[in-house]
Design a protein around this motif. Structure first.
Motif, mmCIF file in Angstrom:
data_model
loop_
_atom_site.group_PDB
_atom_site.id
_atom_site.type_symbol
_atom_site.label_atom_id
_atom_site.label_comp_id
_atom_site.label_asym_id
_atom_site.label_seq_id
_atom_site.Cartn_x
_atom_site.Cartn_y
_atom_site.Cartn_z
ATOM 1 N N LEU A 234 0.936 3.876 -3.026
ATOM 2 C CA LEU A 234 0.693 5.735 -2.736
ATOM 3 C C LEU A 234 1.807 6.400 -3.267
ATOM 4 C CD1 LEU A 234 -0.907 5.545 0.765
ATOM 5 C CD2 LEU A 234 -2.144 6.205 -1.356
ATOM 6 N N LYS B 42 0.804 -1.230 -0.033
ATOM 7 C CA LYS B 42 -0.133 0.169 0.023
ATOM 8 C C LYS B 42 0.763 1.192 0.042
ATOM 9 C CE LYS B 42 -4.041 -2.338 2.090
ATOM 10 N NZ LYS B 42 -4.509 -2.723 3.387
ATOM 11 N N TYR B 43 1.951 1.250 0.856
ATOM 12 C CA TYR B 43 2.823 2.417 0.840
ATOM 13 C C TYR B 43 3.433 2.713 -0.447
ATOM 14 C CZ TYR B 43 2.016 2.831 5.836
ATOM 15 O OH TYR B 43 1.569 3.199 7.189
ATOM 16 N N LEU C 50 6.064 20.110 0.564
ATOM 17 C CA LEU C 50 4.756 20.244 0.172
ATOM 18 C C LEU C 50 4.015 19.340 0.236
ATOM 19 C CD1 LEU C 50 5.298 22.515 -3.043
ATOM 20 C CD2 LEU C 50 4.524 23.295 -1.151
ATOM 21 N N ARG C 51 2.712 19.561 0.582
ATOM 22 C CA ARG C 51 1.671 18.458 0.508
ATOM 23 C C ARG C 51 1.178 18.318 -1.076
ATOM 24 N NH1 ARG C 51 -3.002 20.733 3.813
ATOM 25 N NH2 ARG C 51 -3.649 21.474 1.840
ATOM 26 N N TYR C 52 0.722 16.937 -1.082
ATOM 27 C CA TYR C 52 0.547 16.560 -2.647
ATOM 28 C C TYR C 52 -0.480 17.490 -3.443
ATOM 29 C CZ TYR C 52 -1.424 13.568 -6.088
ATOM 30 O OH TYR C 52 -1.921 12.821 -6.917
ATOM 31 N N ASP C 53 -1.607 17.920 -2.850
ATOM 32 C CA ASP C 53 -2.423 18.966 -3.506
ATOM 33 C C ASP C 53 -1.776 20.096 -3.784
ATOM 34 O OD1 ASP C 53 -2.626 18.970 -0.930
ATOM 35 O OD2 ASP C 53 -4.474 20.098 -0.997
ATOM 36 N N GLN C 54 -1.000 20.623 -2.839
ATOM 37 C CA GLN C 54 -0.471 22.082 -2.980
ATOM 38 C C GLN C 54 0.766 21.861 -4.086
ATOM 39 O OE1 GLN C 54 1.120 22.286 0.913
ATOM 40 N NE2 GLN C 54 -0.507 23.332 1.689
ATOM 41 N N GLU D 272 9.312 10.086 3.471
ATOM 42 C CA GLU D 272 9.551 9.115 4.518
ATOM 43 C C GLU D 272 8.640 9.486 5.561
ATOM 44 O OE1 GLU D 272 12.079 11.407 3.792
ATOM 45 O OE2 GLU D 272 13.108 11.981 5.195
ATOM 46 N N MET E 140 1.650 6.270 -7.071
ATOM 47 C CA MET E 140 0.548 7.186 -7.460
ATOM 48 C C MET E 140 0.857 8.666 -7.802
ATOM 49 S SD MET E 140 -3.030 5.755 -5.906
ATOM 50 C CE MET E 140 -3.161 7.108 -5.002
ATOM 51 N N ARG E 141 1.653 9.140 -6.068
ATOM 52 C CA ARG E 141 2.160 10.484 -6.092
ATOM 53 C C ARG E 141 2.968 10.625 -7.418
ATOM 54 N NH1 ARG E 141 3.505 11.718 -0.052
ATOM 55 N NH2 ARG E 141 1.690 11.790 0.987
ATOM 56 N N GLU F 296 5.838 10.480 5.838
ATOM 57 C CA GLU F 296 4.392 9.963 5.502
ATOM 58 C C GLU F 296 4.084 8.615 5.068
ATOM 59 O OE1 GLU F 296 3.352 12.894 2.525
ATOM 60 O OE2 GLU F 296 4.232 14.469 4.147
ATOM 61 N N LEU F 297 5.006 7.718 3.975
ATOM 62 C CA LEU F 297 4.751 6.652 3.497
ATOM 63 C C LEU F 297 5.926 5.795 3.588
ATOM 64 C CD1 LEU F 297 3.562 7.913 -0.099
ATOM 65 C CD2 LEU F 297 2.300 7.484 1.779
ATOM 66 N N GLY F 298 6.740 5.809 4.873
ATOM 67 C CA GLY F 298 7.885 4.988 5.099
ATOM 68 C C GLY F 298 8.998 5.322 4.071
#
Lengths: 318, 589
Positions: A136, A132-133, A284-288, A210, A139-140, A212-214
């Motif tokens: 994600l 899963k990580y 930054l955050r993904y949507d930003q 890292e 995807m990003r 957030e997603l390891g």
């Protein structure tokens, strides 16, 4: 093909890999310097052999493929990542007469194409890991790299227009009077940011992220396959820096020193700047990130193209 | 002749409690050493009483704590209603100190049960689960009454007096393969059991198990996320991985030897944890701490507040992806630790407070060291402000993220910086000054909208306030003894032991068995690094505590995380976790 150029084709990639490996040490020492700590300083003089020790360790690690992964794609992904970066280097002029592979008159397009293919490495790694990580992260990466590619290409159009060619050597020659960073300041900034995003470095390291997603897309990778991602990332930094040096900083041009040295120096400065950014900025955050790309950088690069074209037209009309 | 109007103090909540009670509802009132109103009511009147209290007290009445006592082996219960178990509801009014009230309900030994109050105070949820887990007291109509601190496969209820306390009281442990399989199977995540749906109308959800091993959960915290893309639909936290039975250990250790255990509850707080514990013991024993000891305690507690806030600051920046600040802040924290080491001889967990004072007097030249540090830190904090607080990316990541209001915070039992960030200037050091804080001058920093950024800003401002407090301690350090002259202090006074045999015997017993604290109940609160930390101690007239209850701020803070989750991205959750400031040992105890 002469023997010398054959040797260059064979040895060039190895030299690059070596360079990327040393860069891992450079980055860690520089980060250490800026963060009031030592960094790796035990192996060899000033810790210079640390990459050798790391490389040896990583080679002897178990070559583990998770049972739930898609085996063939899982192996293919890091290979793609490594290959696309190495191939791109082939057409970058180190001096007026020196290339690893040769002068290609659509050199810039070739590099952009290779970068486009580089997305597959990350996406396939995220997908094939079946975790899963990693998914994600993949995807990003897909979203980020595809959107940043758009205006990476657009931001370069200004340079291409000024030089009138996709040939990297012609582009450098066109900077004989003035480096393109001056007339193409805006394009330079956009390209720099897009380059950061392409190499997924901070503040755009979301595919790994890292905290957030390891480890993001390469969470399931270990041993040499992880090593390939790792080295490809550093080779990617060198590539983007070399491109910036070539396209905006006059390539090998410069007084007194040997051309190859000038090229190396300029590339080095950009690399260090990349590392400094990593020491300084949050993520930054993904949507930003996506908003910044589509809402700010894309219009800016279009504006840059229009402005360059207008100036060129005005200059052309008597 | 006009009567002189003497303004009567308005009645407290406890005074008015009898009004909604049915006849026979109020069973007894109990006087405790800490002077908090303590009322015994019948199980049937529990919900009406709590509901009416909440209705009358307004929005600032917090369910501060909910816990239980196993009364079956207790001998000193004069005037208390009969019962095998007691459930204690502790209500704290943030607006008025006198309105604090403790409500107790006695329950029988066989199948003890009470109605749940989750609908009155949402934070009762975890507290009731904890009481169920550790005491086996059922709460009817609880939405999810499962074990919370012990593993789901645990048998028995650990805080019952007849449950074993140490591994040596059990047969040797062996893990067979079948047993391992069963344990693993019990950990399996089933969304429907946890109250989550697998599909919406349009899509299947992705369930992501974040933790207990994850770089950003600050220890061993597990939170299961229900995701649609990267957006969180729902989140369920799972705790208990750090549970070490600190409360059970309190029933085994002597009053004195329990002090080092408290250090490790909020392991970033050091002696800050000793503070409420020794104050509670001193309240039971009737010891008055001399002024110099008070000032030393405050100074060290504030040094630890700075150390803890620096870790918070650095890791928060780290959580939003900034690599460097944490190194600078840990460097400063090292300086705090070298100060603490110079004074206490130990760095993170000095266990330096003693019943009745502190372990030793300050070393020569301590003031020079402390002054050098407090003179130096503000300039470094200014640099960090430029690097973190004014960084546009940091602001973009934290402003407007994870915001909650003051009333949400009170409903969920949030205290400390997380409460002040919502704009309420409430600090326990002001609300009920303890241990000498009434002599010190400091401001209560507040935020505006209670988002991640405000929480960080409040922490940073508190570092500066702590520096101010420490400077006052250094400037005005009183002379005098550092431990009370009282037979129950530890280690006991030794001066006259060589003069008469009676004193020698007492000293010998107090050292080898520990002091015998008079029977009674006391609860002491402090404004700890992360919020209000409280120790409730019951003495049955022995050398150990009969019941040690540790109310920690982090427990309440974690419980409200799911409220902030719907609709946010994973990266926001990480920012929220970073800004909430918790350590798992403080949650699980």
């Amino acid at each position: 093909m002469t023997r010398a150029s054959l040797a260059l084709v064979v040895l060039g990639p190895f030299a690059l890999l070596g360079l990327a490996t040393v860069l891992t040490w450079v980055e860690r020492r520089l980060l250490g310097l800026w963060q009031d700590r030592h960094g790796p300083n035990r192996v060899g003089p000033g810790g210079l052999f640390q990459p050798v020790a790391d490389g040896t360790k990583i080679l002897f690690k178990q070559d583990w493929i998770p049972p739930f992964a898609d085996r063939s794609v899982f192996i293919l992904a890091p290979v793609i990542g490594m290959m696309t970066v190495l191939l791109s280097f082939g057409v970058i002029p180190l001096t007026d007469t020196l290339w690893i592979a040769g002068n290609l008159n659509v050199g810039l397009l070739f590099i952009l194409g290779m970068m486009g293919l580089g997305v597959y490495a990350v996406v396939l790694a995220g997908w094939a890991s079946n975790s899963k990580y990693a998914l994600l992260g993949g995807m990003r990466a897909a979203a980020q790299m595809i959107s940043y590619e758009v205006f990476m290409g657009l931001s370069l159009l200004g340079v291409v227009m000024l030089a009138g060619s996709f040939n990297l050597r012609t582009i450098v020659s066109a900077q004989a009077g003035l480096w393109f960073i001056v007339p193409q300041g805006l394009g330079f900034c956009v390209f720099l940011l897009a380059g950061l995003a392409e190499t997924h470095r901070l503040p755009f390291d979301l595919p790994e992220g890292e905290n957030e997603l390891g480890a993001g897309f390469h969470t399931e990778y270990s041993g040499m396959k992880f090593g390939m991602f790792f080295i490809a990332e550093y080779a990617g930094i060198v590539l983007i820096s070399a491109l910036i040096a070539t396209l905006y900083l006059g390539g090998w041009r410069g007084p007194w020193l040997a051309p190859a040295l000038w090229f190396a120096l300029k590339t080095g400065v950009v690399v260090v700047f990349f590392i400094l950014l990593r020491a300084a900025l949050p993520r930054l955050r993904y949507d930003q990130l996506m908003a910044l790309g589509w809402k700010v950088l894309l219009p800016l690069s279009l504006l840059n193209v229009m402005a360059t074209a207008t100036v060129l037209m005005l200059r052309a009309t008597p | 002749m006009p009567l002189a109007l003497v303004p009567e103090p308005p009645p407290t909540l406890a005074d008015t409690i009898a009004a909604p009670l049915p006849p026979g509802g109020l069973l007894a009132t109990q006087v405790t050493a800490d002077d908090v109103a303590c009322l015994w009511i019948s199980p049937a009147s529990l919900r009406p009483v709590l509901a009416s209290l909440k209705a009358r007290a307004g929005s600032l009445l917090m369910l501060f704590d909910l816990t239980a006592i196993d009364e079956r082996e207790r001998t000193h219960r004069d005037g208390q209603p009969e019962g095998a178990f007691t459930v204690v509801y502790h209500l704290l009014s943030l607006s008025r100190r006198e309105d604090e009230v403790r409500i107790k309900v006695a329950l029988p030994a066989h199948d003890p049960a009470l109605p749940s109050i989750c609908d009155l105070w949402p934070n009762a949820n975890w507290y009731e689960r904890e009481v169920w887990d550790l005491f086996g007291i059922r709460f009817d109509r609880h939405p999810f009454l499962r074990r919370i601190l012990t593993p789901p496969t645990w048998t028995g209820h650990p805080l019952r007096r007849d449950h074993h306390a140490r591994a040596t009281e059990m047969p040797p442990y062996s893990l067979t393969e079948d047993h391992e399989q069963a344990e693993q199977e019990a950990m399996r995540f089933d969304p429907s059991v946890w109250g989550m749906k697998r599909h919406s109308e349009h899509s299947d959800f992705l369930f992501l198990n974040l933790g207990p091993n994850h770089p950003s959960v600050h220890g061993v915290f597990r939170i299961v996320l229900q995701l649609e893309g990267e957006r969180i639909v729902d989140a369920v936290p799972d705790i208990g991985f750090h549970h070490r039975g600190a409360e059970k250990m309190g029933e085994r250790q002597s009053w004195h030897t329990y002090i080092p255990y408290t250090d490790r509850v909020d392991y970033l707080g050091g002696v800050m944890n000793n503070f409420p514990y020794v104050m509670a013991v001193e309240t039971l024993a009737g010891i008055t701490v001399p002024p110099r000891a008070q000032m030393i305690r405050i100074m060290l507690a504030e040094l630890f507040r700075i150390a803890s806030h620096l870790v918070f600051y650095g890791t928060m920046a780290q959580d939003v992806g900034q690599l460097s600040p944490v190194f600078y802040m840990f460097t400063d924290r090292e300086r705090v630790f070298s100060l603490i080491e110079a004074i206490c001889g130990f760095r993170m967990h000095p266990a330096w407070f003693r019943i009745g004072g502190v372990a030793m007097d300050l070393p020569n030249g301590w003031d020079r060291l402390v002054r050098a540090f407090i003179d130096d830190l503000p300039a470094r904090l200014d640099e960090y402000d430029a690097m973190v607080m004014r960084n546009p990316i940091f602001r973009a990541r934290t402003k407007g993220v994870g915001a909650y209001t003051t009333s949400d915070a009170v409903e969920w039992g949030v205290t400390g910086p997380g409460l002040r960030a919502t704009g309420l200037a409430w600090d326990y050091r002001r609300h009920a000054p303890y241990g000498g804080y009434d002599q010190l001058d400091f401001d209560i920093p507040t935020g505006e909208c209670g988002d991640c950024y405000d929480r960080v800003a409040v922490h940073v401002a508190e570092i500066r306030q702590s520096l101010r407090i420490i400077r006052q301690c250094v400037d005005n350090m009183p002379a005098g003894p550092v431990k009370a002259d009282h037979p129950l202090t530890t280690p006991p006074p030794k001066a006259r032991t060589m003069h008469d045999i009676e004193t020698l015997i007492h000293h010998f017993l107090s050292v080898s068995w520990g002091p015998v604290i008079p029977p009674g109940e006391a609860r002491c609160c402090i404004e700890a690094t992360k919020g209000v930390n409280a120790y409730s101690l019951i003495s049955d007239g022995g050398t150990t505590s009969y019941r040690t209850r540790i109310r920690t701020p982090s427990f309440a803070h974690l419980q409200m995380i799911p409220q902030l989750c719907p609709g946010i991205m994973i990266a926001d959750l990480i920012a929220i976790l970073g800004s909430i400031d918790f350590v798992m040992a403080d949650v699980d105890r």
